[in-house]
Design an enzyme around this catalytic site. Structure first.
Site, PDB file in Angstrom:
ATOM      1  N   ILE A  23      49.063  57.082  34.683  1.00 31.71           N
ATOM      2  CA  ILE A  23      47.964  56.165  34.373  1.00 31.71           C
ATOM      3  C   ILE A  23      46.637  56.914  34.310  1.00 31.71           C
ATOM      4  O   ILE A  23      45.810  56.655  33.434  1.00 31.71           O
ATOM      5  CB  ILE A  23      47.896  55.031  35.422  1.00 31.71           C
ATOM      6  CG1 ILE A  23      49.137  54.147  35.342  1.00 31.71           C
ATOM      7  CG2 ILE A  23      46.640  54.181  35.220  1.00 31.71           C
ATOM      8  CD1 ILE A  23      49.230  53.115  36.458  1.00 31.71           C
ATOM      9  N   ASP A  68      41.514  68.330  45.824  1.00 29.55           N
ATOM     10  CA  ASP A  68      41.922  67.174  46.618  1.00 29.55           C
ATOM     11  C   ASP A  68      40.832  66.116  46.629  1.00 29.55           C
ATOM     12  O   ASP A  68      39.789  66.291  47.263  1.00 29.55           O
ATOM     13  CB  ASP A  68      42.235  67.642  48.041  1.00 29.55           C
ATOM     14  CG  ASP A  68      42.732  66.524  48.930  1.00 29.55           C
ATOM     15  OD1 ASP A  68      42.972  65.420  48.406  1.00 29.55           O
ATOM     16  OD2 ASP A  68      42.889  66.753  50.138  1.00 29.55           O
ATOM     17  N   ASN A  95      42.018  56.632  40.872  1.00 23.91           N
ATOM     18  CA  ASN A  95      43.378  56.405  40.422  1.00 23.91           C
ATOM     19  C   ASN A  95      44.436  57.146  41.248  1.00 23.91           C
ATOM     20  O   ASN A  95      45.594  56.756  41.261  1.00 23.91           O
ATOM     21  CB  ASN A  95      43.496  56.822  38.949  1.00 23.91           C
ATOM     22  CG  ASN A  95      44.907  56.751  38.440  1.00 23.91           C
ATOM     23  OD1 ASN A  95      45.414  55.681  38.131  1.00 23.91           O
ATOM     24  ND2 ASN A  95      45.571  57.895  38.355  1.00 23.91           N
ATOM     25  N   TYR A 159      53.364  52.673  51.588  1.00 22.64           N
ATOM     26  CA  TYR A 159      52.769  52.370  50.285  1.00 22.64           C
ATOM     27  C   TYR A 159      52.208  50.951  50.280  1.00 22.64           C
ATOM     28  O   TYR A 159      51.061  50.720  49.886  1.00 22.64           O
ATOM     29  CB  TYR A 159      53.823  52.533  49.186  1.00 22.64           C
ATOM     30  CG  TYR A 159      53.292  52.365  47.784  1.00 22.64           C
ATOM     31  CD1 TYR A 159      52.589  53.390  47.151  1.00 22.64           C
ATOM     32  CD2 TYR A 159      53.509  51.182  47.067  1.00 22.64           C
ATOM     33  CE1 TYR A 159      52.109  53.239  45.855  1.00 22.64           C
ATOM     34  CE2 TYR A 159      53.048  51.028  45.779  1.00 22.64           C
ATOM     35  CZ  TYR A 159      52.343  52.062  45.171  1.00 22.64           C
ATOM     36  OH  TYR A 159      51.874  51.901  43.886  1.00 22.64           O
ATOM     37  N   LYS A 163      48.244  50.205  50.064  1.00 20.67           N
ATOM     38  CA  LYS A 163      47.756  49.580  48.830  1.00 20.67           C
ATOM     39  C   LYS A 163      47.079  48.242  49.133  1.00 20.67           C
ATOM     40  O   LYS A 163      46.112  47.867  48.474  1.00 20.67           O
ATOM     41  CB  LYS A 163      48.896  49.415  47.820  1.00 20.67           C
ATOM     42  CG  LYS A 163      49.323  50.723  47.174  1.00 20.67           C
ATOM     43  CD  LYS A 163      48.178  51.388  46.403  1.00 20.67           C
ATOM     44  CE  LYS A 163      48.634  52.626  45.656  1.00 20.67           C
ATOM     45  NZ  LYS A 163      47.563  53.259  44.868  1.00 20.67           N
ATOM     46  N   VAL A 192      55.317  50.645  36.087  1.00 26.51           N
ATOM     47  CA  VAL A 192      54.699  51.422  35.006  1.00 26.51           C
ATOM     48  C   VAL A 192      55.564  52.657  34.794  1.00 26.51           C
ATOM     49  O   VAL A 192      56.054  53.264  35.754  1.00 26.51           O
ATOM     50  CB  VAL A 192      53.250  51.843  35.358  1.00 26.51           C
ATOM     51  CG1 VAL A 192      52.619  52.610  34.195  1.00 26.51           C
ATOM     52  CG2 VAL A 192      52.412  50.615  35.699  1.00 26.51           C
ATOM     53  N   THR A 194      56.086  55.798  34.874  1.00 29.21           N
ATOM     54  CA  THR A 194      55.523  57.041  35.398  1.00 29.21           C
ATOM     55  C   THR A 194      56.560  57.705  36.293  1.00 29.21           C
ATOM     56  O   THR A 194      57.620  57.139  36.567  1.00 29.21           O
ATOM     57  CB  THR A 194      54.250  56.770  36.232  1.00 29.21           C
ATOM     58  OG1 THR A 194      54.620  55.970  37.372  1.00 29.21           O
ATOM     59  CG2 THR A 194      53.194  56.023  35.424  1.00 29.21           C
TER      60      THR A 194
END
Length: 267
Positions: A23, A68, A95, A159, A163, A192, A194
């Site tokens: 993305i 980083d 992102n 995660y 998030k 997505v 990826t």
């Protein structure tokens, strides 16, 4: 509420973190094609070079910064490099994100790295950028979160939790500074196409249930959303329905998610 002015990428300075692939790379290319001066940031130096070349091939202007974007020193270095190359930053596309660890077996290191990249990177960037934006009259801060930040992601507690934290911080930032010209938006896609989706194992089918979008499709939705100031950017519109259902009947929602978990347990 009065709608704020649209953000025009043309001539603006835009930083995209995690822009070496997926993305982030698609966002950098899309912004460059619209005339933005794009700062491409990623730990993946080769990915940075590829994205810069793609932006330039599309007729855009870009500079790469390998480093980083989660650490305090990394943020400072990135902002200094971007400012030196193009001038003051107009928009920050946060992102970069990671998915580490599975279930309760996720290690302390998995949790710590997830927190640093998925939450604290945004906090540190905002801390560095917002004072200047308040003086100059505004700026735009776009966080690539995830539908997991509004719902959950089975099997991936670090995660999911971080998030949620990313969305919560973006929400706080918007509530605090919206009236002072700072527009904050949170991008919350489901599946997505990826590397993260490819590496999701049995969850891949669930994440792709409502069709896995290409990174370019997500980037196009983000660019379209820059014409306004809606907080949530939902490339999968059905996420809004899930989010409403979750809020309207939380126990029913959790029960449904648990049934999906039971199916996963059978694999």
């Amino acid at each position: 509420m009065e709608t704020m002015s649209a953000f025009d990428p043309a001539g603006s300075v835009a930083v995209v973190t995690g822009a070496g692939n997926g993305i982030g790379a698609a966002l950098a290319e899309a912004l460059g094609s619209r005339g933005a001066k794009v700062v491409v940031a990623d730990l993946d130096a080769a990915g940075v070079e590829r994205t810069v070349a793609a932006v330039e091939t599309a007729g855009g202007t870009a500079v790469g910064v390998a480093g980083d974007a989660a650490s305090e020193s990394g943020i400072e270095s990135l902002i200094a490099g971007a400012t030196e190359a193009f001038g003051p930053i107009d928009a920050w596309f946060a992102n970069a994100g990671i998915d580490r660890g599975r279930g309760l077996q996720a290690s302390e290191a998995d949790w710590e790295s997830s927190f640093q990249v998925n939450v604290m990177a945004h906090v540190r960037a905002a801390r560095a950028l917002v004072p200047g934006w308040l003086e100059s009259g505004g700026g735009r801060f776009v966080v690539t979160a995830s539908a997991a930040g509004l719902l959950t992601m089975l099997g991936a507690p670090a995660y999911s939790v971080t998030k949620h934290g990313a969305v919560a911080f973006a929400e706080w930032l918007s509530a605090t500074y919206r009236h002072r010209g700072i527009v904050v938006q949170a991008v919350c896609p489901q599946g997505v196409q990826t590397r993260m989706l490819d590496d999701s194992g049995p969850l891949q089918e669930i994440l792709s249930h409502d069709s896995a979008l290409t990174a370019e499709q997500v980037a196009a939705d983000v660019l379209a959303a820059l014409d306004g100031d809606d907080f949530l950017i939902l490339p999968h519109p059905e996420v809004a329905e899930y989010y409403t259902a979750r809020a309207g009947s939380t126990d029913r929602w959790i029960g449904g998610m648990n049934r999906i978990q039971q199916r996963l347990d059978e694999h």
